[in-house]
Scaffold this motif. Structure first.
Motif, short mmCIF file in Angstrom:
data_model
loop_
_atom_site.label_atom_id
_atom_site.label_comp_id
_atom_site.label_asym_id
_atom_site.label_seq_id
_atom_site.Cartn_x
_atom_site.Cartn_y
_atom_site.Cartn_z
N GLY A 112 4.28 -10.34 5.27
CA GLY A 112 5.19 -11.84 4.43
C GLY A 112 4.34 -12.38 3.64
N LYS A 113 2.89 -11.88 3.36
CA LYS A 113 1.89 -12.60 2.71
C LYS A 113 1.80 -12.36 1.23
CE LYS A 113 0.64 -15.66 6.13
NZ LYS A 113 1.44 -15.37 7.09
N LYS A 114 1.18 -12.96 0.52
CA LYS A 114 0.64 -12.71 -0.85
C LYS A 114 -0.62 -12.06 -0.88
CE LYS A 114 2.85 -16.20 -3.93
NZ LYS A 114 2.67 -17.34 -4.40
N ILE A 115 -0.68 -10.86 -1.38
CA ILE A 115 -1.99 -10.03 -1.15
C ILE A 115 -2.36 -9.72 -2.66
CG2 ILE A 115 -2.86 -8.04 0.01
CD1 ILE A 115 -1.13 -9.31 1.86
N GLY A 116 -3.60 -9.92 -2.86
CA GLY A 116 -4.21 -9.87 -4.20
C GLY A 116 -4.87 -8.21 -4.20
N VAL A 117 -4.66 -7.50 -5.23
CA VAL A 117 -5.39 -6.25 -4.98
C VAL A 117 -5.65 -5.81 -6.67
CG1 VAL A 117 -4.06 -5.12 -3.16
CG2 VAL A 117 -3.22 -4.88 -5.27
N GLN A 118 -6.66 -4.70 -6.75
CA GLN A 118 -6.87 -4.13 -7.88
C GLN A 118 -5.83 -3.15 -8.35
OE1 GLN A 118 -10.74 -2.65 -8.69
NE2 GLN A 118 -10.49 -2.19 -10.75
N THR A 119 -5.38 -3.14 -9.48
CA THR A 119 -4.31 -2.10 -9.81
C THR A 119 -4.70 -0.68 -9.26
OG1 THR A 119 -3.61 -3.52 -11.55
CG2 THR A 119 -2.68 -1.37 -11.51
N GLY A 120 -3.90 0.04 -8.87
CA GLY A 120 -4.30 1.59 -8.62
C GLY A 120 -5.31 2.02 -7.62
N THR A 121 -5.93 0.98 -6.93
CA THR A 121 -6.73 1.26 -5.81
C THR A 121 -6.04 1.75 -4.54
OG1 THR A 121 -6.96 -0.84 -5.36
CG2 THR A 121 -8.38 -0.25 -7.07
N THR A 122 -7.03 2.16 -3.65
CA THR A 122 -6.28 2.36 -2.26
C THR A 122 -5.67 1.20 -1.74
OG1 THR A 122 -8.43 2.44 -1.59
CG2 THR A 122 -7.26 4.63 -1.71
N GLY A 123 -6.39 -0.02 -2.08
CA GLY A 123 -6.15 -1.37 -1.62
C GLY A 123 -4.69 -1.65 -2.03
N ASP A 124 -4.34 -1.33 -3.35
CA ASP A 124 -3.06 -1.59 -3.89
C ASP A 124 -1.86 -0.65 -3.11
OD1 ASP A 124 -0.78 -1.62 -5.63
OD2 ASP A 124 -1.94 -1.24 -7.38
N ILE A 125 -2.38 0.67 -3.15
CA ILE A 125 -1.54 1.63 -2.39
C ILE A 125 -1.06 1.32 -0.90
CG2 ILE A 125 -1.03 4.11 -1.88
CD1 ILE A 125 -3.47 4.48 -4.17
N TYR A 126 -2.05 1.05 -0.20
CA TYR A 126 -1.84 0.65 1.26
C TYR A 126 -1.07 -0.51 1.56
CZ TYR A 126 -4.74 5.12 1.45
OH TYR A 126 -5.09 6.44 1.02
N ALA A 127 -1.58 -1.49 0.58
CA ALA A 127 -0.98 -2.91 0.81
C ALA A 127 0.54 -2.95 0.66
CB ALA A 127 -1.62 -3.91 -0.19
N GLY A 128 0.86 -1.67 -0.18
CA GLY A 128 2.24 -1.38 -0.15
C GLY A 128 3.29 -1.24 1.10
N ASP A 129 2.42 -0.84 2.09
CA ASP A 129 2.96 -0.82 3.75
C ASP A 129 3.18 -1.91 4.32
OD1 ASP A 129 2.82 1.76 3.08
OD2 ASP A 129 0.96 2.08 4.09
N ILE A 130 2.53 -3.19 3.65
CA ILE A 130 2.49 -4.45 4.41
C ILE A 130 4.05 -4.99 4.44
CG2 ILE A 130 1.87 -7.00 4.63
CD1 ILE A 130 -0.78 -5.70 3.23
N LYS A 131 4.43 -5.25 5.50
CA LYS A 131 6.12 -5.70 5.89
C LYS A 131 6.28 -7.25 5.06
CE LYS A 131 9.51 -6.53 9.55
NZ LYS A 131 9.21 -8.13 9.87
N ASP A 132 7.15 -7.04 4.06
CA ASP A 132 7.60 -8.07 3.18
C ASP A 132 6.38 -8.66 2.31
OD1 ASP A 132 10.11 -8.20 4.11
OD2 ASP A 132 9.69 -8.97 5.86
N GLY A 133 5.46 -7.95 2.33
CA GLY A 133 4.21 -8.33 1.48
C GLY A 133 4.46 -8.58 0.29
#
Ligand code: GLN
Length: 280
Positions: free
Chosen positions: A168-189
């Motif tokens: 449910g939090k606001k997450i900052g990532v760099q576009t196209g990185t694995t951080g971006d890809i896997y943060a997509g799994d965060i519930k209601d992120g």
């Protein structure tokens, strides 16, 4: 691309057969045409290689290796005045040296790197790039050369203490990185994408996001440069970095793997890492 250039060269020679094309050029043209034909049969690789060199095309078989990277990722790649330096730049230089080739580094957005390799615009990318199954469908990876992780950066005193708290939090990532890809799994992120990792970290400092998911080593650099931030002890993912080449370019892949093995065995790779990380 290569074929087109050769075709153009042949056409030009034909058009100017009595003037510009001397004996040497004619010989080269013949060789080029021969190489193109024999290449299809899988024979005479050497001839094909010579042709590439004569055409001054960037290729594993030519004199120059073109690397693409996103130089916003210290200590792996970053700008130092007009140069792109860092662990990947040094490793790539060492590999090119072993292959007896010149290295050229080009900087571009992270999500353009794999397309550049796929299209043949570049020979390879070394960009702290995490090996994952999706990317393997588009490029071939060398043996891995570094252990890595996605970590979570938060503000000092944040209520986020572990990956599970990101829901449910606001997450900052760099576009196209694995951080971006896997943060997509965060519930209601609520994922906020930035072109540069540093921009995501700035947004965190300004309270525009609650956390940043990013690779561990750049995270350390960014946290050092921005007061009031910390890296959570528990990593978000464990990963490994490798260099990516065009799918099916086994010749380059094998040469690079041999060079990487030598660099590992001789301790040269560790020396490069020490220069940028351990010794600091
Ligand atoms: N390791 C991450 C990835 O491969 C980020 C790399 C980078 O930003 N250069 O997606």
């Amino acid at each position: 691309m290569k074929k087109n250039k050769i075709a153009v060269a042949v056409a030009l020679c034909m058009a100017a057969v009595l003037t510009a094309c001397g004996g040497t050029a004619k010989t080269e043209t013949t060789k080029a045409a021969g190489a193109e034909t024999t290449k299809a049969a899988g024979a005479e690789t050497t001839k094909a290689a010579e042709t590439t060199k004569a055409g001054a095309e960037s290729s594993a078989a030519g004199g120059k290796l073109v690397m693409v990277t996103n130089a916003e990722f210290p200590p792996y790649e970053y700008h130092d005045n007009n140069d792109i330096v860092g662990i990947d730049a040094d490793i790539a230089k060492a590999i090119a040296d072993k292959m007896g080739m010149e290295l050229e580094i080009q900087d571009m957005a992270f999500d353009s790197l794999i397309p550049a390799v796929q299209s043949g615009k570049a020979d390879f990318t070394a960009a702290g790039m995490t090996v994952n199954e999706d990317r393997k469908k588009n490029v071939d990876f060398t043996d891995t050369y570094a252990q890595a992780a996605q970590v979570i950066i938060v503000k000092d005193g944040s209520e986020i203490k572990a990956p599970a708290d990101l829901d449910g939090k606001k997450i900052g990532v760099q576009t196209g990185t694995t951080g971006d890809i896997y943060a997509g799994d965060i519930k209601d992120g609520n994922i906020q994408r930035f072109n540069k990792g540093m921009e995501a970290v700035m947004a965190l400092s300004q309270g525009k996001v609650d956390a940043v998911v990013i690779d561990r080593e750049p995270a350390k650099v960014f946290v050092k440069e921005n007061a009031g931030l910390k890296i959570l002890d528990e990593a978000f993912t464990e990963e490994e970095y490798a260099i990516a080449v065009k799918k099916g370019n086994t010749e380059l892949l094998e040469k690079m793997n041999a060079a990487i093995k030598e660099l590992k065995d001789s301790g040269e790779l560790q020396k490069i890492v020490d220069k940028y990380i351990t010794a600091k």
